[in-house]
Design a protein around this motif. Structure first.
Motif, PDB file in Angstrom:
ATOM      1  N   ASP A  58       0.846  -1.186   0.000  1.00 41.64           N
ATOM      2  CA  ASP A  58       0.000   0.000   0.000  1.00 41.64           C
ATOM      3  C   ASP A  58       0.887   1.243   0.000  1.00 41.64           C
ATOM      4  OD1 ASP A  58       0.852   0.564   2.645  1.00 41.64           O
ATOM      5  OD2 ASP A  58      -0.732  -0.674   3.485  1.00 41.64           O
ATOM      6  N   ASP A  59       0.264   2.422   0.053  1.00 38.59           N
ATOM      7  CA  ASP A  59       1.023   3.667  -0.095  1.00 38.59           C
ATOM      8  C   ASP A  59       1.363   4.322   1.245  1.00 38.59           C
ATOM      9  OD1 ASP A  59      -1.483   4.420   0.643  1.00 38.59           O
ATOM     10  OD2 ASP A  59      -1.843   5.759  -1.049  1.00 38.59           O
ATOM     11  N   ARG A  60       1.290   3.585   2.332  1.00 40.64           N
ATOM     12  CA  ARG A  60       1.581   4.152   3.657  1.00 40.64           C
ATOM     13  C   ARG A  60       3.055   3.943   3.988  1.00 40.64           C
ATOM     14  NH1 ARG A  60      -3.546   3.091   7.546  1.00 40.64           N
ATOM     15  NH2 ARG A  60      -2.173   4.341   8.872  1.00 40.64           N
ATOM     16  N   LEU A  61       3.733   5.033   4.359  1.00 43.31           N
ATOM     17  CA  LEU A  61       5.166   4.990   4.659  1.00 43.31           C
ATOM     18  C   LEU A  61       5.409   5.359   6.118  1.00 43.31           C
ATOM     19  CD1 LEU A  61       6.428   6.786   1.430  1.00 43.31           C
ATOM     20  CD2 LEU A  61       6.584   4.338   1.945  1.00 43.31           C
ATOM     21  N   PRO A  62       6.375   4.718   6.770  1.00 38.96           N
ATOM     22  CA  PRO A  62       6.621   4.979   8.199  1.00 38.96           C
ATOM     23  C   PRO A  62       7.248   6.356   8.446  1.00 38.96           C
ATOM     24  CG  PRO A  62       8.255   3.447   7.332  1.00 38.96           C
ATOM     25  CD  PRO A  62       7.243   3.648   6.247  1.00 38.96           C
ATOM     26  N   PHE A  63       6.647   7.118   9.364  1.00 36.41           N
ATOM     27  CA  PHE A  63       7.141   8.443   9.755  1.00 36.41           C
ATOM     28  C   PHE A  63       7.429   8.453  11.251  1.00 36.41           C
ATOM     29  CE2 PHE A  63       6.293  10.092   5.713  1.00 36.41           C
ATOM     30  CZ  PHE A  63       6.608  11.456   5.668  1.00 36.41           C
ATOM     31  N   LEU A  64       8.375   9.291  11.673  1.00 35.39           N
ATOM     32  CA  LEU A  64       8.664   9.498  13.084  1.00 35.39           C
ATOM     33  C   LEU A  64       9.064  10.953  13.268  1.00 35.39           C
ATOM     34  CD1 LEU A  64       8.953   8.136  15.878  1.00 35.39           C
ATOM     35  CD2 LEU A  64      11.381   7.787  15.338  1.00 35.39           C
ATOM     36  N   HIS A  65       8.330  11.649  14.130  1.00 40.70           N
ATOM     37  CA  HIS A  65       8.576  13.070  14.400  1.00 40.70           C
ATOM     38  C   HIS A  65       8.554  13.905  13.118  1.00 40.70           C
ATOM     39  CE1 HIS A  65       9.520  11.708  18.368  1.00 40.70           C
ATOM     40  NE2 HIS A  65      10.676  11.152  18.018  1.00 40.70           N
ATOM     41  N   GLY A  66       7.598  13.572  12.238  1.00 42.30           N
ATOM     42  CA  GLY A  66       7.412  14.351  11.023  1.00 42.30           C
ATOM     43  C   GLY A  66       8.406  14.073   9.918  1.00 42.30           C
ATOM     44  N   LYS A  67       9.258  13.042  10.075  1.00 41.23           N
ATOM     45  CA  LYS A  67      10.245  12.707   9.053  1.00 41.23           C
ATOM     46  C   LYS A  67      10.124  11.237   8.668  1.00 41.23           C
ATOM     47  CE  LYS A  67      13.741  16.085  10.513  1.00 41.23           C
ATOM     48  NZ  LYS A  67      15.164  16.273  10.923  1.00 41.23           N
ATOM     49  N   TYR A  68      10.557  10.936   7.426  1.00 40.35           N
ATOM     50  CA  TYR A  68      10.596   9.547   6.994  1.00 40.35           C
ATOM     51  C   TYR A  68      11.511   8.756   7.924  1.00 40.35           C
ATOM     52  CZ  TYR A  68       8.384  10.708   2.506  1.00 40.35           C
ATOM     53  OH  TYR A  68       7.513  11.111   1.535  1.00 40.35           O
ATOM     54  N   LEU A  69      11.030   7.617   8.386  1.00 37.68           N
ATOM     55  CA  LEU A  69      11.829   6.794   9.282  1.00 37.68           C
ATOM     56  C   LEU A  69      12.955   6.091   8.525  1.00 37.68           C
ATOM     57  CD1 LEU A  69      12.204   5.650  12.124  1.00 37.68           C
ATOM     58  CD2 LEU A  69      10.648   3.794  11.516  1.00 37.68           C
ATOM     59  N   CYS A  70      12.676   5.741   7.278  1.00 36.93           N
ATOM     60  CA  CYS A  70      13.671   5.005   6.492  1.00 36.93           C
ATOM     61  C   CYS A  70      14.217   5.899   5.391  1.00 36.93           C
ATOM     62  CB  CYS A  70      13.043   3.709   5.974  1.00 36.93           C
ATOM     63  SG  CYS A  70      12.472   2.638   7.335  1.00 36.93           S
ATOM     64  N   VAL A  71      14.231   5.450   4.145  1.00 31.84           N
ATOM     65  CA  VAL A  71      14.838   6.247   3.089  1.00 31.84           C
ATOM     66  C   VAL A  71      14.078   7.562   2.917  1.00 31.84           C
ATOM     67  CG1 VAL A  71      13.486   5.134   1.259  1.00 31.84           C
ATOM     68  CG2 VAL A  71      15.616   6.246   0.687  1.00 31.84           C
ATOM     69  N   GLN A  72      14.822   8.655   2.774  1.00 30.77           N
ATOM     70  CA  GLN A  72      14.225   9.984   2.663  1.00 30.77           C
ATOM     71  C   GLN A  72      14.395  10.508   1.242  1.00 30.77           C
ATOM     72  OE1 GLN A  72      15.548  12.631   5.794  1.00 30.77           O
ATOM     73  NE2 GLN A  72      15.884  10.921   7.195  1.00 30.77           N
ATOM     74  N   PRO A  73      13.293  10.810   0.539  1.00 28.69           N
ATOM     75  CA  PRO A  73      13.380  11.323  -0.832  1.00 28.69           C
ATOM     76  C   PRO A  73      14.096  12.668  -0.872  1.00 28.69           C
ATOM     77  CG  PRO A  73      11.136  10.638  -0.294  1.00 28.69           C
ATOM     78  CD  PRO A  73      11.901  10.661   0.989  1.00 28.69           C
ATOM     79  N   ARG A  74      14.671  12.990  -2.035  1.00 30.62           N
ATOM     80  CA  ARG A  74      15.365  14.257  -2.201  1.00 30.62           C
ATOM     81  C   ARG A  74      14.399  15.430  -2.359  1.00 30.62           C
ATOM     82  NH1 ARG A  74      20.525  13.134  -6.263  1.00 30.62           N
ATOM     83  NH2 ARG A  74      21.628  11.657  -4.934  1.00 30.62           N
ATOM     84  N   SER A  75      13.190  15.145  -2.836  1.00 32.07           N
ATOM     85  CA  SER A  75      12.205  16.206  -3.028  1.00 32.07           C
ATOM     86  C   SER A  75      10.867  15.759  -2.460  1.00 32.07           C
ATOM     87  CB  SER A  75      12.059  16.552  -4.517  1.00 32.07           C
ATOM     88  OG  SER A  75      11.618  15.426  -5.251  1.00 32.07           O
ATOM     89  N   SER A  76       9.961  16.712  -2.293  1.00 35.49           N
ATOM     90  CA  SER A  76       8.682  16.425  -1.633  1.00 35.49           C
ATOM     91  C   SER A  76       7.760  15.562  -2.484  1.00 35.49           C
ATOM     92  CB  SER A  76       7.971  17.747  -1.299  1.00 35.49           C
ATOM     93  OG  SER A  76       7.742  18.508  -2.487  1.00 35.49           O
ATOM     94  N   ASN A  77       7.993  15.504  -3.791  1.00 34.46           N
ATOM     95  CA  ASN A  77       7.118  14.708  -4.656  1.00 34.46           C
ATOM     96  C   ASN A  77       7.815  13.475  -5.223  1.00 34.46           C
ATOM     97  OD1 ASN A  77       8.852  16.007  -6.337  1.00 34.46           O
ATOM     98  ND2 ASN A  77       7.309  16.708  -7.809  1.00 34.46           N
ATOM     99  N   GLU A  78       8.908  13.037  -4.607  1.00 31.34           N
ATOM    100  CA  GLU A  78       9.611  11.827  -5.027  1.00 31.34           C
ATOM    101  C   GLU A  78       9.306  10.716  -4.016  1.00 31.34           C
ATOM    102  OE1 GLU A  78      14.083  10.745  -6.506  1.00 31.34           O
ATOM    103  OE2 GLU A  78      13.886  11.543  -4.481  1.00 31.34           O
ATOM    104  N   PHE A  79       8.595   9.694  -4.467  1.00 27.57           N
ATOM    105  CA  PHE A  79       8.152   8.638  -3.557  1.00 27.57           C
ATOM    106  C   PHE A  79       8.712   7.260  -3.895  1.00 27.57           C
ATOM    107  CE2 PHE A  79       4.786  11.870  -3.471  1.00 27.57           C
ATOM    108  CZ  PHE A  79       4.735  12.125  -2.114  1.00 27.57           C
ATOM    109  N   TRP A  80       9.178   7.067  -5.142  1.00 30.80           N
ATOM    110  CA  TRP A  80       9.515   5.702  -5.554  1.00 30.80           C
ATOM    111  C   TRP A  80      10.627   5.066  -4.714  1.00 30.80           C
ATOM    112  CZ3 TRP A  80      14.168   3.897  -7.174  1.00 30.80           C
ATOM    113  CH2 TRP A  80      15.105   4.807  -7.651  1.00 30.80           C
ATOM    114  N   PRO A  81      11.678   5.799  -4.248  1.00 33.17           N
ATOM    115  CA  PRO A  81      12.686   5.116  -3.428  1.00 33.17           C
ATOM    116  C   PRO A  81      12.106   4.567  -2.121  1.00 33.17           C
ATOM    117  CG  PRO A  81      13.546   7.205  -4.259  1.00 33.17           C
ATOM    118  CD  PRO A  81      12.076   7.208  -4.515  1.00 33.17           C
TER     119      PRO A  81
END
Length: 594
Positions: A58-81
């Protein structure tokens, strides 16, 4: 960029995928996005034990304190990594199972190719030529710096011990009355760069041609940096290279195809003892026979490569803790002995020619070597007696005659295998890689071929999004002599000749390497192709295929094919030199097909 999870090995492999998107296109299927028919799910494909496995998330990604918990995209609209990392975590059982792993495993899972590792400290190999061969063949590359303490340790030179880096390029530059090879690397953290020679602000850049300096040295704190080959060899410990075949080993000899033979089978429990082999049961395990001909001698250091992959019986997930030390024994045999079966005493009496000196505890163990002409028996060797497991043994042979099959009919328990002929870059082999089951190429396959092969040619500068499906339909119609909506090999040969011509014309006239031609450059290219055109026609070409001022390579190809085919049609109809008279049906066919 890497998040809190210690999966730099995954991120380094993903970074390599972005360098050559032919691999990424298979891993990440097309027609997925957030627009039409969006349903909140994505699917990815990973190569697992001889087959491609579809993983749906599904399209739900883990966040912690407002940030990606795992891999962080370079831009706000980059999700594939982030989505791909989630799919890979699902394949491996959890995010936790991605913490600490092997780059070689990620390479194979992402591509289905063969991986080869080189130790800077122990192996004897020509690093410069290996890297040149890898870059030329668009192979995936990554490297690591070992740390005995296990955790990441930032060094004074800016590098990180215990960390994985992606190799994104290699260039030869003129420097100080000589030549210097430069290696470009990327840190998955997205920051933290080498601060020695050839780093972003080093003085070495001031001593090379300004054109090369502007092209290569773009100072940014993005984790990507250059260093000399000498420094790379001194500071890094291991390099991993992956491609569909071991083509990266061909840096001196003329290219030859590699034939792959794959054996799938179980390793029989109890066929090993702590002191060695149990000879009564060893041949219950499926052997692999390899024949090397006199014509298969090459001047490079390898004509056979074997890749051994292990997995536990009954489940797909192979965790790091599950791996068993593995090995491949190889022994030369007399083909006559095989007619009656190998005696139990065979291993005692035969000389072993090992492809590796040590047992290695990895999910995928690859060995390379040079074998003299003869017939050889390859036997997988696992250092455990209490476990039964499945394995895949892939054997790659560099051969001048790849049409011959390996004779596997004499081993009684030999498993079934598929033998696939891999490629060099002749038009026949490229056609074979992309055609359908009826040996024809349709529009969607042509689009994939043009974007993955033609646009990857480093001799031309590419700008824009590549060949669209509509453009490929138009090209196909113009080259399709049988009018069936497909290209056969003969028709593809004609198209390939046109493409070579257009690549040369584009490269010769794109003097600034901008990836596009202006009207003046377009006129030169068209005239070199043998056509005279008016200024009004040139403006129309750029208006129809470009952005009103310039035209990129893919649009140039579409424009030239259409212009050449329509011109040829006119000349065929203009038999008396006075002009053309056509009926409505003929006119409509010419217009609609062009």
């Amino acid at each position: 960029m890497q998040g809190a999870l210690g999966d730099c090995w995954v991120l380094a492999a993903l970074g390599a995928l972005t360098v050559d998107r032919q691999f990424l296109a298979h891993l990440l299927p097309n027609n997925q996005g957030f627009k039409m028919h969006y349903s909140g799910i994505f699917h990815f494909r990973f190569w697992q034990f001889g087959e491609w496995v579809d993983v749906v998330i599904d399209d739900r990604l883990p966040f912690l304190h407002g940030k990606y918990l795992c891999v962080q995209p370079r831009s706000s609209n980059e999700f594939w990594p982030s989505l791909l990392e989630k799919a890979y975590a699902k394949l491996k059982g959890s995010y936790q199972n991605l913490h600490s792993g092997f780059i070689s495993e990620a390479f194979v899972d992402f591509t289905g190719g063969v991986n080869l590792g080189f130790s800077m400290r122990n192996d004897s190999f020509d690093l410069q030529n290996i890297l040149r061969g890898a870059a030329k063949s668009n192979s995936l590359m990554a490297s690591i710096i070992y740390n005995s303490e296990g955790s990441d340790q930032e060094l004074e030179n800016g590098l990180v011990a215990g960390h994985a880096y992606t190799l994104t390029g290699i260039k030869k530059v003129s420097y100080m009355n000589g030549w210097e090879y430069l290696i470009r690397l990327w840190n998955p953290w997205g920051s933290g760069e080498w601060n020695g020679r050839w780093s972003d602000k080093s003085r070495e850049w001031e001593k090379i041609d300004v054109t090369w300096r502007k092209r290569l040295n773009i100072p940014m704190e993005d984790g990507e940096f250059w260093m000399s080959l000498k420094d790379f060899e001194q500071h890094f410990d291991h390099i991993y290279i992956c491609n569909l075949t071991p083509i990266f080993l061909e840096f001196n000899d003329p290219p030859q195809p590699w034939r792959r033979t794959m054996y799938v089978g179980p390793w029989i429990k109890g066929s090993m003892e702590s002191r060695g082999l149990i000879y009564e049961t060893i041949f219950k395990n499926p052997p692999c026979l390899v024949t090397v001909r006199e014509s298969d001698r090459f001047s490079t250091s390898c004509n056979v490569l074997a890749s051994l992959i292990q997995k536990p019986c009954g489940r797909q997930i192979m965790l790091k803790r599950d791996t068993i030390p593995a090995y491949i024994m190889i022994q030369k045999v007399d083909p006559k002995i095989l007619e009656d079966g190998l005696p139990n005493s065979f291993l005692y009496q035969s000389r072993t020619e090992d492809l590796s000196s040590d047992l290695i505890a990895l999910h995928d163990v690859s060995f390379r070597g040079t074998l003299n002409p003869g017939t050889y028996l390859l036997i997988p060797y696992f250092m455990r007696t209490d476990r039964e497991l499945d394995f895949i043994l892939r054997v790659y042979q560099r051969s001048t005659d790849y049409a011959d099959e390996v004779n596997n009919s004499r081993a009684e328990d030999m498993p079934t295998f598929d033998s696939r002929i891999t490629h060099d870059d002749t038009y026949e082999n490229i056609f074979a890689r992309y055609c359908n089951k009826t040996s024809e190429i349709e529009a969607s396959q042509l689009q994939k071929l043009l974007n993955e092969v033609v646009l990857k040619d480093e001799s031309i500068s590419v700008k824009g999004e590549g060949f669209s499906l509509d453009a490929c339909r138009a090209i196909l119609l113009l080259m399709d002599l049988n009018v069936n909506g497909k290209l056969n090999l003969k028709e593809f040969k004609s198209l390939w000749k046109h493409l070579d011509t257009y690549k040369n014309l584009f490269r010769e006239n794109d003097l600034s390497s901008s990836g596009s031609l202006n009207i003046s450059s377009l006129q030169n290219a068209v005239e070199k192709a043998g056509f005279q055109v008016s200024h009004a026609m040139l403006k129309l070409m750029v208006l129809r295929y470009g952005d009103s001022e310039r035209i990129n390579f893919s649009s140039f190809v579409c424009c030239m094919i259409r212009f050449e085919m329509v011109t040829k049609a006119f000349r065929n109809l203009n038999k008396d030199g006075r002009g053309v008279y056509v009926g409505e049906e003929d006119w409509l066919q010419i217009i609609m097909s062009s």
